[in-house]
Design a protein around this motif. Structure first.
Motif, mmCIF file in Angstrom:
data_model
loop_
_atom_site.group_PDB
_atom_site.id
_atom_site.type_symbol
_atom_site.label_atom_id
_atom_site.label_comp_id
_atom_site.label_asym_id
_atom_site.label_seq_id
_atom_site.Cartn_x
_atom_site.Cartn_y
_atom_site.Cartn_z
ATOM 1 N N ARG A 1 5.801 4.588 -8.848
ATOM 2 C CA ARG A 1 5.460 5.819 -8.135
ATOM 3 C C ARG A 1 6.609 6.239 -7.216
ATOM 4 N N LYS B 1 -7.738 4.313 1.058
ATOM 5 C CA LYS B 1 -7.564 3.405 -0.058
ATOM 6 C C LYS B 1 -6.721 4.060 -1.148
ATOM 7 N N GLU B 2 -6.274 3.245 -2.059
ATOM 8 C CA GLU B 2 -5.544 3.755 -3.221
ATOM 9 C C GLU B 2 -6.425 4.727 -4.008
ATOM 10 N N PRO B 3 -5.841 5.766 -4.606
ATOM 11 C CA PRO B 3 -4.401 6.044 -4.675
ATOM 12 C C PRO B 3 -3.886 6.953 -3.563
ATOM 13 N N ASP C 1 0.950 10.106 -7.170
ATOM 14 C CA ASP C 1 0.161 9.082 -7.853
ATOM 15 C C ASP C 1 0.605 8.859 -9.304
ATOM 16 N N ASN D 1 -11.754 8.599 -0.241
ATOM 17 C CA ASN D 1 -10.922 8.643 0.942
ATOM 18 C C ASN D 1 -11.322 9.764 1.887
ATOM 19 N N ASP E 1 1.671 -1.927 1.531
ATOM 20 C CA ASP E 1 2.191 -2.228 0.195
ATOM 21 C C ASP E 1 3.596 -2.811 0.268
ATOM 22 N N SER F 1 -2.174 8.288 -0.379
ATOM 23 C CA SER F 1 -1.049 7.727 0.355
ATOM 24 C C SER F 1 -1.186 7.991 1.845
ATOM 25 N N ARG G 1 -0.685 2.710 4.702
ATOM 26 C CA ARG G 1 -0.894 2.162 3.370
ATOM 27 C C ARG G 1 0.435 1.773 2.725
ATOM 28 N N ARG H 1 5.175 10.051 -2.056
ATOM 29 C CA ARG H 1 4.139 9.350 -1.299
ATOM 30 C C ARG H 1 4.396 9.425 0.206
#
Length: 348
Positions: A121, A292-294, A77, A204, A304, A296, A300, A126
């Motif tokens: 990032r 959801k963000e952040p 992140d 999350n 992105d 990974s 996801r 990630r």
């Protein structure tokens, strides 16, 4: 003794050669359990062994993600705008795309798979952490589906009658649902309701818990149908009749007599349903109702990457390749386990 035959006596302390041969032959034909036979078949299946090694490596990557990322030196992140020499990593005058690297991905000796546009990032970090979310949701959903499906299927098949009728109608209703649409609709609703009722923050952890519950809840009916059919057959066998004649109750018969004979079926189903839930998590995250963000996840990352793949397809390639390899390995292993546990399956 026939004419001309000479009888020989082995020296003291030695066994006749025919006795030794009989002993060796007896060892070769010694009875083996279904598990031993299946394991012997799997060890000869190169595809199964390669698939198992790949799966173990991916699971190890998810478990030791903090250690692996610590070696690379960049948390998943953390924005990275400059390298160790103070050089800019992002071209701020060109939409914040990475400066340099293969196809402008920012690949370097520091960032092995490049960096993301605009925030910088690290893609490798990630990708490694993304395995955690994808595997956790898939394994959790599989456990829920297998536990519910096994219990409901055994109860329906053992008691039959009105119990079987009621549970059968429940299975029919669940199997008729458009699962993906219901998951898309229910996941944010359940998360919001849990947040409002119990004060659970919409993080999350809650999102993954809801995904596990929803995937498992809508996935147990198919397995319950399979378990019910096998339970109907097993309950009529002699060892079950013997247990009942000795006074064994339904609970003992179901969990001590019937359940052990269902384990091969449950193993095969589990290895085949895990890749389905991995792709389901990726699809839900891609559609915005997963993690959801952040945090990974591979879904996801693919979501992105849909904003950047025209300029650099590598952003879509890396998470897509990991998703493809993982699903393929689980599917191949599931097929091999199914064949190994089938006593009628031939093996060259």
């Amino acid at each position: 003794m026939t004419l001309g035959a000479v009888e020989t006596t082995p020296p003291d302390g030695e066994l006749p050669s025919d006795h030794i041969a009989d002993t060796a032959e007896a060892k070769q034909i010694e009875g083996r359990s279904l598990g031993q036979i299946a394991w012997a078949r799997l060890k000869k299946d190169k595809i199964a062994m390669i698939s198992a090694i790949v799966i173990l490596l991916i699971i190890a990557m998810a478990i030791f993600a903090p250690l692996i990322v610590k070696i690379s030196g960049f948390p998943p992140d953390q924005p990275n705008f400059k390298d160790s020499n103070g050089k800019d990593l992002l071209d701020t005058f060109n939409g914040g795309i990475p400066a340099g690297g293969l196809w402008g991905s920012g690949m370097s000796s520091e960032h092995w798979l490049g960096i993301e546009p605009q925030n910088g990032r690290d893609v490798f970090a990630r990708l490694v952490y993304g395995a955690r979310a994808s595997l956790l949701v898939a394994l959790g959903g599989t456990i829920v589906a297998v536990v519910l499906g096994t219990i409901v299927g055994m109860i329906a098949g053992y008691f039959r009658g009105w119990v079987d009728g009621v549970l059968g109608r429940v299975m029919d209703i669940l199997l008729s649902f458009p699962t993906l649409l219901f998951i898309l609709a229910l996941t944010p609703v359940i998360a919001d309701r849990a947040q409002a009722t119990f004060g659970i923050p919409d993080n999350n952890g809650l999102r993954m818990g809801v995904l596990i519950f929803v995937l498992g809840f809508f996935g147990w009916a198919y397995l319950a149908r399979i378990v019910r059919g096998q339970t109907l057959s097993i309950r009529e066998r002699e060892f079950v009749e013997a247990a009942r004649s000795l006074g064994a109750g339904p609970g003992y018969v179901i969990f001590r007599q019937i359940l052990p004979n269902l384990i091969p079926t449950l193993l095969v189903y589990s290895t085949l349903i895990i890749p389905t839930y991995i792709t389901a998590e990726a699809a839900l995250s891609f559609l915005g109702v997963g993690v959801k963000e952040p945090t990974s996840s591979w879904g996801r990352m693919i979501s992105d990457a849909s904003n950047w793949y025209e300029g650099n397809p590598l952003y879509l390639f890396f998470p897509g390749a990991m998703l493809f390899i993982t699903v393929l390995a689980f599917n191949l292993l599931g097929d091999s386990v199914r064949d190994a546990l089938d006593p009628r399956a031939g093996r060259s």
